[in-house]
Design a protein around this motif. Structure first.
Motif, PDB file in Angstrom:
ATOM      1  N   HIS A   1      36.453  77.383  82.417  1.00 32.85           N
ATOM      2  CA  HIS A   1      34.886  77.066  82.437  1.00 32.85           C
ATOM      3  C   HIS A   1      34.084  77.513  83.513  1.00 32.85           C
ATOM      4  N   LEU A   2      34.748  78.773  84.356  1.00 35.14           N
ATOM      5  CA  LEU A   2      33.246  79.251  84.623  1.00 35.14           C
ATOM      6  C   LEU A   2      33.415  81.301  84.732  1.00 35.14           C
ATOM      7  N   LEU A   3      34.622  81.254  84.393  1.00 38.35           N
ATOM      8  CA  LEU A   3      35.395  82.524  84.042  1.00 38.35           C
ATOM      9  C   LEU A   3      35.236  82.617  81.704  1.00 38.35           C
ATOM     10  N   PHE A   4      35.332  81.981  81.650  1.00 37.81           N
ATOM     11  CA  PHE A   4      35.356  82.072  79.721  1.00 37.81           C
ATOM     12  C   PHE A   4      35.060  81.158  79.030  1.00 37.81           C
ATOM     13  N   GLY A   5      33.731  80.269  79.253  1.00 40.22           N
ATOM     14  CA  GLY A   5      33.218  79.298  79.290  1.00 40.22           C
ATOM     15  C   GLY A   5      32.335  79.215  77.669  1.00 40.22           C
ATOM     16  N   GLU A   6      32.677  80.433  77.502  1.00 46.97           N
ATOM     17  CA  GLU A   6      31.615  80.951  75.923  1.00 46.97           C
ATOM     18  C   GLU A   6      32.601  80.820  74.816  1.00 46.97           C
ATOM     19  N   TYR A   7      34.043  80.763  75.545  1.00 45.93           N
ATOM     20  CA  TYR A   7      34.804  79.783  74.040  1.00 45.93           C
ATOM     21  C   TYR A   7      35.318  78.309  73.777  1.00 45.93           C
ATOM     22  N   ASP A   8      35.365  78.185  73.064  1.00 44.98           N
ATOM     23  CA  ASP A   8      35.808  76.555  72.376  1.00 44.98           C
ATOM     24  C   ASP A   8      36.657  76.184  73.165  1.00 44.98           C
ATOM     25  N   PHE A   9      37.905  77.123  72.988  1.00 46.60           N
ATOM     26  CA  PHE A   9      39.124  77.073  73.392  1.00 46.60           C
ATOM     27  C   PHE A   9      39.683  77.907  74.706  1.00 46.60           C
ATOM     28  N   CYS A  10      40.508  77.211  75.128  1.00 47.68           N
ATOM     29  CA  CYS A  10      41.596  78.998  75.972  1.00 47.68           C
ATOM     30  C   CYS A  10      42.838  78.362  75.922  1.00 47.68           C
ATOM     31  N   LEU A  11      43.479  78.991  75.506  1.00 47.90           N
ATOM     32  CA  LEU A  11      45.067  78.319  75.146  1.00 47.90           C
ATOM     33  C   LEU A  11      45.367  79.790  75.993  1.00 47.90           C
ATOM     34  N   ASN A  12      46.553  79.109  77.329  1.00 47.15           N
ATOM     35  CA  ASN A  12      48.218  79.889  77.485  1.00 47.15           C
ATOM     36  C   ASN A  12      49.055  80.003  77.565  1.00 47.15           C
ATOM     37  N   LEU A  13      49.580  81.100  76.721  1.00 53.17           N
ATOM     38  CA  LEU A  13      51.121  81.047  75.687  1.00 53.17           C
ATOM     39  C   LEU A  13      52.073  81.624  77.621  1.00 53.17           C
ATOM     40  N   GLY A  14      52.404  80.754  78.819  1.00 51.54           N
ATOM     41  CA  GLY A  14      53.299  80.949  79.305  1.00 51.54           C
ATOM     42  C   GLY A  14      54.545  80.862  79.008  1.00 51.54           C
ATOM     43  N   GLY A  15      55.398  80.327  79.845  1.00 54.03           N
ATOM     44  CA  GLY A  15      56.730  79.329  79.827  1.00 54.03           C
ATOM     45  C   GLY A  15      56.133  77.954  79.245  1.00 54.03           C
ATOM     46  N   ILE A  16      54.783  77.233  79.942  1.00 54.57           N
ATOM     47  CA  ILE A  16      54.569  76.741  79.235  1.00 54.57           C
ATOM     48  C   ILE A  16      53.010  76.965  78.078  1.00 54.57           C
ATOM     49  N   SER A  17      52.707  76.082  76.991  1.00 50.96           N
ATOM     50  CA  SER A  17      51.780  76.445  76.412  1.00 50.96           C
ATOM     51  C   SER A  17      51.015  75.503  77.284  1.00 50.96           C
ATOM     52  N   ASN A  18      49.857  75.943  77.209  1.00 51.49           N
ATOM     53  CA  ASN A  18      48.187  74.917  77.872  1.00 51.49           C
ATOM     54  C   ASN A  18      47.579  74.627  77.129  1.00 51.49           C
ATOM     55  N   VAL A  19      46.169  74.503  77.401  1.00 50.22           N
ATOM     56  CA  VAL A  19      44.655  74.333  76.772  1.00 50.22           C
ATOM     57  C   VAL A  19      43.658  73.601  77.605  1.00 50.22           C
ATOM     58  N   SER A  20      42.867  74.428  77.211  1.00 51.27           N
ATOM     59  CA  SER A  20      41.398  73.505  77.602  1.00 51.27           C
ATOM     60  C   SER A  20      40.300  73.380  77.297  1.00 51.27           C
ATOM     61  N   PHE A  21      39.866  72.631  77.494  1.00 55.58           N
ATOM     62  CA  PHE A  21      37.906  72.361  76.501  1.00 55.58           C
ATOM     63  C   PHE A  21      37.424  71.352  76.904  1.00 55.58           C
ATOM     64  N   VAL A  22      36.033  71.749  76.444  1.00 59.28           N
ATOM     65  CA  VAL A  22      35.001  70.490  76.977  1.00 59.28           C
ATOM     66  C   VAL A  22      34.740  69.470  76.108  1.00 59.28           C
TER      67      VAL A  22
END
Length: 359
Positions: free
Chosen positions: A149-170
């Motif tokens: 939210h604070l550093l990468f807000g220009e993207y519609d989705f932020c996907l993290n592919l670690g051991g678990i997959s998680n995503v954030s969006f507004v």
């Protein structure tokens, strides 16, 4: 203060090792700017990997001993990194390593004893970022969305592919996020059976063939039917996923291929629920972003109306360490670092416990 130099430390469920990133933050008109100045990744040796992997099965006493010894080890690694790199640090922000995550029971635990980490390193430490949110009725995860939210807000989705997959969006002005399911955890579980740490670039998976019945069984797992907010971890993988993998007599390449397709299908299904326009952008980070077969399969499942942005190798590998450093800064300023809209808690919180060095 406005400007901070923070050492972020992160250990994820994939058990790759410890990530450390010296991050600089500055604030201008309520907007945070950042830079990742120095990084170091330390792979776990066989002993540490085994101890952390099996921490979930330890007695309370042995678990407490592991917590303390791991905290001392983290402090030693932080001190060595700071001295080798000849850097200045205001404080350390440590995620630790999750041994238990059962928010539905009001419980989560991140190994890495904060006081011993502070004493060993000689620096103030902010850690234990999940517990307060869980006590407020939240999932205590995912936590990276505050950074999205604070550093990468220009993207519609932020996907993290670690051991678990998680995503954030507004959605309607509120940051939302969830643990979708798996990413690297089952893939690394399989490659370790043939003495490989991971499947580099997904080369083995690319040579495999789809196992339809396994993909169907994975897609039918109960977790995917749960409502949001939701989060998961190693317990779920052990209880629900490993039995399906072990029941199969297929080859490792076929299993890797099938699980990659399953992972990408689940990601695409979740993303499709929240697309609000025809051309979306998605930032992809975490170890899975280095897996070209995973990324190619994901692009295929998502279609052409969503553009994947794969950033620099440094940001891919150290984004989580960066975000925990930011969470430490926000805790230092007593500002919100966990959104209730993400975790389902009763309120936003400024989470994290502070330990001063007594050395």
């Amino acid at each position: 203060m406005g400007e901070y130099k923070v050492l972020g430390m992160m250990s994820g469920t994939s058990l790759d090792g410890l990530d450390m990133a010296l991050c600089h933050f500055s604030k201008k008109k309520e907007k945070w700017d950042f830079s990742i100045e120095k990084t170091k990744a330390i792979s776990y040796d066989a002993t540490w990997k085994d101890r952390l992997k099996h921490a979930i099965h330890l007695s309370d006493e042995d678990h407490s001993i592991l917590d303390q010894e791991y905290g001392i080890w983290l402090g030693e690694q932080a001190k060595l990194f700071i001295e080798e790199a000849q850097i200045e640090v205001d404080f350390i922000a440590s995620h630790g390593h999750t041994s238990h995550h059962r928010p539905e029971e009001g419980f989560t635990f991140q190994l890495g004893h904060g006081q011993l980490l502070a004493n060993t390193s000689g620096y103030k430490v902010i850690c234990d970022f999940r517990t307060k949110d869980v006590k407020l009725g939240g999932q205590g995860a995912p936590l990276v969305p505050i950074g999205d939210h604070l550093l990468f807000g220009e993207y519609d989705f932020c996907l993290n592919l670690g051991g678990i997959s998680n995503v954030s969006f507004v959605v309607d002005g509120n940051r939302k996020a969830l643990d979708i399911g798996m990413a690297n955890m089952p893939l690394n579980y399989l490659t370790q059976k043939i003495n490989l740490e991971y499947d580099e670039n997904g080369q083995l998976a690319r040579t495999g063939n789809l196992i339809p019945e396994l993909k169907t069984a994975l897609n039918n797992l109960e977790y995917y039917k749960l409502p949001h907010p939701k989060s998961t971890g190693y317990e779920w993988f052990l209880q629900d996923v490993v039995p399906l993998i072990e029941k199969s007599e297929a080859s490792i390449p076929d299993l890797l291929h099938t699980i990659t397709h399953h992972n990408c299908e689940q990601i695409a299904l979740e993303i499709d629920k929240f697309r609000s326009k025809s051309n979306n952008t998605m930032l992809v980070t975490g170890g899975g972003a280095f897996n070209s077969f995973f990324v190619d399969t994901l692009k295929q499942k998502l279609g052409n109306s969503l553009t994947l942005k794969i950033p620099s190798k440094t940001l891919i590998a150290f984004k989580e360490a960066l975000v925990f450093a930011l969470m430490g800064v926000l805790r230092e300023e007593n500002k919100t670092n966990i959104f209730a809209s993400v975790t389902g808690a009763s309120q936003d919180s400024s989470s994290g416990k502070v330990f001063l060095s007594e050395s």
